[in-house]
Design a protein around this motif. Structure first.
Motif, PDB file in Angstrom:
ATOM      1  N   UNK A 184      36.213  50.116  42.526  1.00  0.00           N
ATOM      2  CA  UNK A 184      35.752  50.541  41.323  1.00  0.00           C
ATOM      3  C   UNK A 184      34.272  49.982  40.891  1.00  0.00           C
ATOM      4  N   UNK A 185      33.804  50.247  39.577  1.00  0.00           N
ATOM      5  CA  UNK A 185      32.263  50.063  39.288  1.00  0.00           C
ATOM      6  C   UNK A 185      32.625  48.659  38.256  1.00  0.00           C
ATOM      7  N   UNK A 186      31.869  47.455  38.612  1.00  0.00           N
ATOM      8  CA  UNK A 186      31.830  46.553  37.836  1.00  0.00           C
ATOM      9  C   UNK A 186      30.361  46.284  37.219  1.00  0.00           C
ATOM     10  N   UNK A 187      30.576  46.207  36.133  1.00  0.00           N
ATOM     11  CA  UNK A 187      29.004  46.271  35.093  1.00  0.00           C
ATOM     12  C   UNK A 187      29.159  44.729  34.670  1.00  0.00           C
ATOM     13  N   UNK A 188      27.898  44.252  34.667  1.00  0.00           N
ATOM     14  CA  UNK A 188      27.897  42.816  34.334  1.00  0.00           C
ATOM     15  C   UNK A 188      26.599  42.669  33.420  1.00  0.00           C
ATOM     16  N   UNK A 189      26.746  42.267  32.516  1.00  0.00           N
ATOM     17  CA  UNK A 189      25.717  41.996  31.428  1.00  0.00           C
ATOM     18  C   UNK A 189      25.441  40.452  31.627  1.00  0.00           C
ATOM     19  N   UNK A 190      24.179  40.130  31.947  1.00  0.00           N
ATOM     20  CA  UNK A 190      23.737  38.885  32.269  1.00  0.00           C
ATOM     21  C   UNK A 190      22.156  38.632  32.415  1.00  0.00           C
ATOM     22  N   UNK A 191      21.799  37.478  32.110  1.00  0.00           N
ATOM     23  CA  UNK A 191      20.490  36.903  32.270  1.00  0.00           C
ATOM     24  C   UNK A 191      20.353  36.081  33.741  1.00  0.00           C
ATOM     25  N   UNK A 192      21.504  35.752  34.148  1.00  0.00           N
ATOM     26  CA  UNK A 192      21.448  34.653  35.291  1.00  0.00           C
ATOM     27  C   UNK A 192      21.056  35.483  36.548  1.00  0.00           C
ATOM     28  N   UNK A 193      20.099  34.646  37.316  1.00  0.00           N
ATOM     29  CA  UNK A 193      19.522  35.278  38.511  1.00  0.00           C
ATOM     30  C   UNK A 193      20.659  35.207  39.484  1.00  0.00           C
ATOM     31  N   UNK A 194      21.583  34.310  39.618  1.00  0.00           N
ATOM     32  CA  UNK A 194      22.650  34.237  40.662  1.00  0.00           C
ATOM     33  C   UNK A 194      23.427  35.385  40.717  1.00  0.00           C
ATOM     34  N   UNK A 195      23.553  36.024  39.515  1.00  0.00           N
ATOM     35  CA  UNK A 195      24.639  37.243  39.173  1.00  0.00           C
ATOM     36  C   UNK A 195      23.729  38.552  39.500  1.00  0.00           C
ATOM     37  N   UNK A 196      22.776  38.368  38.790  1.00  0.00           N
ATOM     38  CA  UNK A 196      21.647  39.582  39.124  1.00  0.00           C
ATOM     39  C   UNK A 196      21.147  39.877  40.807  1.00  0.00           C
ATOM     40  N   UNK A 197      21.448  38.716  41.421  1.00  0.00           N
ATOM     41  CA  UNK A 197      21.309  38.786  42.855  1.00  0.00           C
ATOM     42  C   UNK A 197      22.410  39.417  43.666  1.00  0.00           C
ATOM     43  N   UNK A 198      23.636  39.698  42.925  1.00  0.00           N
ATOM     44  CA  UNK A 198      24.503  40.362  43.840  1.00  0.00           C
ATOM     45  C   UNK A 198      24.527  41.768  43.325  1.00  0.00           C
ATOM     46  N   UNK A 199      23.859  42.272  42.544  1.00  0.00           N
ATOM     47  CA  UNK A 199      23.803  43.568  41.837  1.00  0.00           C
ATOM     48  C   UNK A 199      23.365  44.584  42.955  1.00  0.00           C
ATOM     49  N   UNK A 200      24.047  45.955  43.080  1.00  0.00           N
ATOM     50  CA  UNK A 200      23.500  46.882  43.919  1.00  0.00           C
ATOM     51  C   UNK A 200      22.358  47.849  43.061  1.00  0.00           C
ATOM     52  N   UNK A 201      22.786  47.578  41.724  1.00  0.00           N
ATOM     53  CA  UNK A 201      21.683  48.418  40.745  1.00  0.00           C
ATOM     54  C   UNK A 201      21.371  47.308  39.659  1.00  0.00           C
ATOM     55  N   UNK A 202      20.206  47.190  39.071  1.00  0.00           N
ATOM     56  CA  UNK A 202      19.788  46.351  37.886  1.00  0.00           C
ATOM     57  C   UNK A 202      19.049  47.563  36.890  1.00  0.00           C
TER      58      UNK A 202
END
Length: 238
Positions: A184-202
């Motif tokens: 499924x889809x995992x939506x993450x609210x974050x400011x952290x670069x290391x988390x943003x870096x795994x995103x398929x869409x920002x």
């Protein structure tokens, strides 16, 4: 797939918190970021049914869930991990994980979920979810609970908060394992670069509106450039 059509949210005074949000979310990992006060947490609460939008429509796999309750949305496969986890007096960690899984779990299976979030299962499995647990411990237990639920749409509000003794690599591994189980889809609210870096869409929100949407290759460089000129403010009160 989640579709948001012209979602708006106003205060009683008529001030817009969110204005005409149009988004489609079907990717594996989607990160929502933006300055404090941009409406990120409000959007998450509207998707999960904690708050009602002032206008617009929410579709989950083509079904209109706009008027559905939190319980109805949960039954259709929506999970939400709060920025500040809720305490459940009288409920043990094992109870919570078993309830989340929706089926009888062996002690070993429940312990596996705790071990995955970096907690010693023997020390926590029978602990009560009360004031004896720190915010960081509750955060990890909540992540274990969400993992046990295994829903098709999971939303995390700043999951990195309170995990200073647990590495980001471990947190990201939990997300990857969660996707492997649910697809499924995992939506993450974050400011952290290391988390943003795994995103398929920002998705970048600003002043209650969508400022940018794109891949991490398209969006991340501009975010990092902005963070150099503006000190990062941790936390969010939206």
């Amino acid at each position: 797939m989640l579709e948001l059509k012209n979602i708006s949210c106003k205060t009683e005074e008529g001030k817009y918190i969110l204005k005409n949000i149009n988004l489609t979310i079907s990717e594996r990992f989607v990160a929502i970021t933006g300055p404090n006060g941009s409406g990120k947490s409000t959007l998450a609460k509207i998707i999960t049914g904690i708050m009602a939008p002032s206008g617009g429509q929410i579709l989950l796999d083509g079904e209109d869930i706009t008027g559905m309750s939190i319980t109805e949305r949960a039954q259709r496969g929506v999970s939400f991990a709060f920025q500040q986890p809720v305490r459940f007096k009288g409920l043990t960690v094992r109870d919570l994980i078993t309830l989340a899984a929706g089926k009888k779990l062996s002690v070993s299976a429940a312990c596996d979920y705790l071990s995955e979030v970096g907690l010693c299962a023997r020390e926590y499995i029978n602990r009560e979810l009360n004031g004896s647990l720190s915010g960081g411990e509750l955060k990890r237990i909540e992540i274990a609970m969400i993992n046990a639920r295994g829903t098709k749409l999971t939303i995390f509000d700043e999951p990195e908060a309170g995990i200073d003794l647990w590495s980001f690599n471990s947190l990201i591994k939990v997300f990857e394992n969660m996707y492997d189980r649910t697809k499924g889809s995992i939506v993450i609210i974050s400011h952290q670069e290391r988390i943003l870096d795994i995103a398929d869409k920002i998705i970048v929100l600003k002043d209650g509106e969508v400022e940018k949407v794109g891949t991490k290759e398209e969006i991340l460089p501009s975010i990092l450039t902005a963070s150099v000129s503006c000190p990062k403010i941790e936390g969010s009160n939206e």
